[in-house]
Scaffold this motif. Structure first.
Motif, mmCIF file in Angstrom:
data_model
loop_
_atom_site.group_PDB
_atom_site.id
_atom_site.type_symbol
_atom_site.label_atom_id
_atom_site.label_comp_id
_atom_site.label_asym_id
_atom_site.label_seq_id
_atom_site.Cartn_x
_atom_site.Cartn_y
_atom_site.Cartn_z
ATOM 1 N N GLY A 28 -21.327 65.079 8.974
ATOM 2 C CA GLY A 28 -21.029 66.388 9.560
ATOM 3 C C GLY A 28 -21.463 67.518 8.639
ATOM 4 O O GLY A 28 -21.684 68.645 9.085
ATOM 5 N N ASP B 161 -24.484 69.314 9.832
ATOM 6 C CA ASP B 161 -24.253 70.367 10.829
ATOM 7 C C ASP B 161 -23.888 71.683 10.153
ATOM 8 O O ASP B 161 -24.318 72.758 10.582
ATOM 9 N N ARG C 261 -27.049 73.205 8.821
ATOM 10 C CA ARG C 261 -27.816 73.803 9.912
ATOM 11 C C ARG C 261 -27.223 75.151 10.335
ATOM 12 O O ARG C 261 -27.951 76.086 10.652
#
Length: 143
Positions: free
Chosen positions: A46, A49, A52
């Motif tokens: 995770g 993410d 990003r």
């Protein structure tokens, strides 16, 4: 395992000097970069993410060196390579060939908690850098 080791392949569309936390100001020319980190905590992969979101301008929090690079608008995440093993330093040390033309790195980047010279490698060509990243992950996972 919910996580492991990841390498972000990043593109810089233009060069800039960026303030990187305690590392201070560093030059980041346009080109391709590979940042290797670990995602071993409860959130596992995770963390990618989150990276990003920082690159997309959706998260302004800066915890790690890579956050400063990702937070610059000229940096984008192109590809992510993952391995479900705790082999961060082994991967980072295998990316690039210091004797080969075109490879470089930012000394001290992403490795304040280990003895590696860097966890950020650069190359002028995406295909060469990505092939090196993939080989590094395969070799580290096989050890």
């Amino acid at each position: 395992m919910a996580g492991g080791t990841y390498t972000l392949v990043l593109e810089r569309s233009e060069g800039a000097t960026i303030e990187v936390g305690a590392l201070g100001r560093r030059q980041f020319p346009a080109g391709w970069y590979a940042y290797t980190g670990s995602a071993l905590g409860s959130g596992g992969f995770g963390r990618i993410d989150r990276h990003r979101a920082v690159a997309a301008g959706e998260n302004d929090t800066r915890h790690w060196h890579v956050d400063y690079l990702l937070g610059d608008p000229a940096t984008t995440v192109d590809t992510v390579v993952t391995t479900e093993a705790a082999v961060e330093c082994a991967v980072a040390g295998r990316i690039g060939d210091p004797t080969a033309d075109g490879f470089g790195g930012v000394t001290g980047f992403g490795c304040s908690d280990c003895d590696c010279p860097t966890h950020l490698t650069s190359h002028e060509r995406r295909d060469v850098l990505l092939a090196s990243v993939e080989r590094a992950h395969e070799a580290a996972a096989a050890d």
